[in-house]
Design an enzyme around this catalytic site. Structure first.
Site, short mmCIF file in Angstrom:
data_model
loop_
_atom_site.label_atom_id
_atom_site.label_comp_id
_atom_site.label_asym_id
_atom_site.label_seq_id
_atom_site.Cartn_x
_atom_site.Cartn_y
_atom_site.Cartn_z
N SER A 100 0.84 -1.20 0.00
CA SER A 100 0.00 0.00 0.00
C SER A 100 0.87 1.25 0.00
CB SER A 100 -0.90 0.00 1.23
OG SER A 100 -0.10 0.27 2.38
N LYS A 101 0.19 2.39 -0.17
CA LYS A 101 0.88 3.67 -0.17
C LYS A 101 1.81 3.82 1.01
CE LYS A 101 -2.37 6.63 -2.55
NZ LYS A 101 -3.53 7.45 -2.32
N ARG A 102 1.39 3.26 2.14
CA ARG A 102 2.16 3.44 3.37
C ARG A 102 3.61 2.96 3.22
NH1 ARG A 102 -0.18 0.50 7.96
NH2 ARG A 102 -2.01 0.65 6.63
N SER A 103 3.83 1.98 2.35
CA SER A 103 5.19 1.45 2.17
C SER A 103 6.12 2.54 1.62
CB SER A 103 5.16 0.26 1.21
OG SER A 103 4.91 0.75 -0.10
N GLY A 104 5.52 3.53 0.94
CA GLY A 104 6.34 4.59 0.36
C GLY A 104 6.89 4.23 -1.02
#
Ligand code: GLU
Length: 485
Positions: free
Chosen positions: A257-261
């Site tokens: 997800s986006k959170r992984s960067g």
């Protein structure tokens, strides 16, 4: 299997950045087509107007262009199957026409239920998600009631009519036959109240009418595929070959997800990854060749790619591995292109008038991603604070005292020397070591430490001295003598 020309499509919804999973679908679709001399098509799926993001279509074009996934047909390249944007296809009336055909066959029906009524339907948890199963209320409406509602302009949707008995089977190339009880399937909406088709309906109509032979997509669509199969069967169409791809997870085995960067192509490029390396890495997220080979150009992938070798198990996005692969691409890159990409980072770290090309050549084989450059070269700009413990090196047999002695002794030699080129300096220091019967490292270690202030440098002492020049070299040697005294 028919012998028709292979036609694949990449069918993104313009909802924002290019997620790694989307790029993988596009890549595999491209490879399947190109492996067999087929056509790769771009279709924009913009029927969900609420999720539409301005500029997202540009991102799609730019990414395909940059990655080399050239489409043979698409909104910008007519191949006779257009329009290639679903909102434009809708205007031709194609979805409504096919929806009405299904209504006539008893495979679909108008539904006039309002929000309030739908809210009273019982809900069920399917795959962790709470959904409400439509109770077929409107299937019971008489022809007259339907006509009256339509004439009165009552809002409606069109739903697929799935019987409560029996089961439906469809085949995926990787997952095999999948059978679902019909009673477990909802009468999904085909045409929404705004007149737009749902993805669920449009993908079937479009894939068929655009002669698509192979569909590659994320396995989040797997559970809906029996419904699509029912649509194909209702129309009497042959369904394309389905290849549902395994989930891409992060290191913690959670959906990437986006959170992984680093979940999108843009993020990766911004972080200094090279396009070809990203494409190469993404090709291996679920697919592997027969041997253990890992580095592939796009042309080599076209040659080697066999979708039967796609794995069903989740693919872990391993950023460490991607970094390694990126480093391999940087090493192999021609210098001009490398310098063009490295320059912004060099200039960020170095404002002094130094030979950046020479510095670039030093780091080329040592970095994994471009931002690594800054920390690797910042000492050229300014001597960092460092610990004199760095002068202690067992293998070189140096310690603080020996280093102080060597540097003090060398200082006048370096002052007297004028040719500050690498070769000349190297000869000088080697000559000095030989004269004193020292091992080279015994002299070079303290000098390199003094001129860099770093444990690890992208080049040896004399190469560094050539770059920073005589004056700065002598100032740094002075500083070292002061610190060691
Ligand atoms: N528009 C869908 C998406 O972006 C495409 C799914 C498919 O390839 O069928 O997820």
């Amino acid at each position: 299997m028919s012998t028709a020309k292979i036609r694949t499509r990449y069918a993104p919804s313009p909802t924002g950045k290019m997620h790694v999973g989307n790029l993988r679908s596009a890549l595999y679709e491209f490879l399947i087509a190109k492996h067999d001399g087929g056509d790769f098509m771009l279709r924009i799926e913009d029927t969900d107007q609420e999720r539409f993001v301005e500029g997202a279509i540009d991102i799609i074009y730019r990414t395909l262009e940059k990655t080399g996934l050239k489409h043979d047909e698409g909104p910008d390249k007519d191949g006779g199957y257009g329009p290639y944007i679903q909102s434009e296809r809708m205007k031709t009336g194609i979805y409504m026409k096919y929806a009405k055909e299904l209504i006539e066959k008893g495979e679909a029906y108008y539904c006039f239920c309002d929000k309030e009524r739908l809210a009273t339907l019982k809900t069920e948890v399917v795959e962790g998600k709470e959904i409400s199963l439509y109770d077929k209320h409107c299937l019971g409406l008489s022809k007259e009631e339907i006509e009256a509602n339509l004439a009165a302009g009552k809002p409606f949707v069109i739903r697929q009519n799935i019987p409560n008995e029996g089961s439906t089977t469809f085949t995926d190339e990787l997952y095999g036959d999948i059978t679902v009880e019909n009673s477990e399937m909802d009468d999904m909406i085909l045409i929404k109240s705004d007149g737009y088709p749902t993805y669920n309906f449009a993908n079937v109509v479009d894939d068929h009418t655009m002669n698509i032979t192979h569909v590659v997509r994320g396995n989040e669509y797997l559970s809906s595929s029996p419904k699509y199969q029912r649509l194909y069967d209702a129309f009497g169409w042959q369904s394309p070959v389905y290849v549902h791809l395994p989930l891409i997870t992060d290191e913690n085995h959670k959906k990437l997800s986006k959170r992984s960067g680093h979940s999108s192509f843009e993020d990766l490029i911004d972080q200094g990854f090279v396009t070809e390396a990203v494409v190469n890495y993404i090709a291996l997220l679920g697919w592997s060749p027969e041997d253990n080979r890992e580095i592939f150009t796009l042309d080599e992938l076209i040659k080697e790619f066999d979708y039967h070798r796609i794995s069903k198990s989740p693919a872990v996005f391993d950023i460490v591995k991607l970094r390694w692969m990126n480093g391999e691409y940087i090493k192999a890159m021609d210098f001009d292109r490398f310098y063009e990409m490295a320059e912004p980072y060099l200039k960020k770290a170095i404002t002094k008038d130094l030979d950046l090309k020479k510095i670039a050549a030093m780091v080329k084989t040592r970095i994994e991603v471009f931002p690594d450059i800054c920390e690797m070269v910042d000492f050229f700009e300014e001597l960092p604070e460092y610990d004199t413990e760095m002068y202690v090196h067992k293998k070189m047999k140096t310690d603080k005292d020996s280093s102080l002695a060597v540097l003090k002794d060398l200082k006048p030699v370096l002052e007297a020397h004028d040719d500050y080129t690498n070769d000349s300096l190297y000869e000088l220091l080697q000559g000095y070591a030989a004269e004193h019967e020292y091992k080279n490292g015994f002299v070079l270690w303290p000098v390199r430490t003094a001129v860099s202030g770093k444990q690890m440098t992208p080049a040896g002492a004399t190469e560094i001295m050539e770059i920073i020049g005589k004056e700065e070299t002598l100032a740094r040697i002075d500083k070292a003598i002061e610190m060691l005294s």
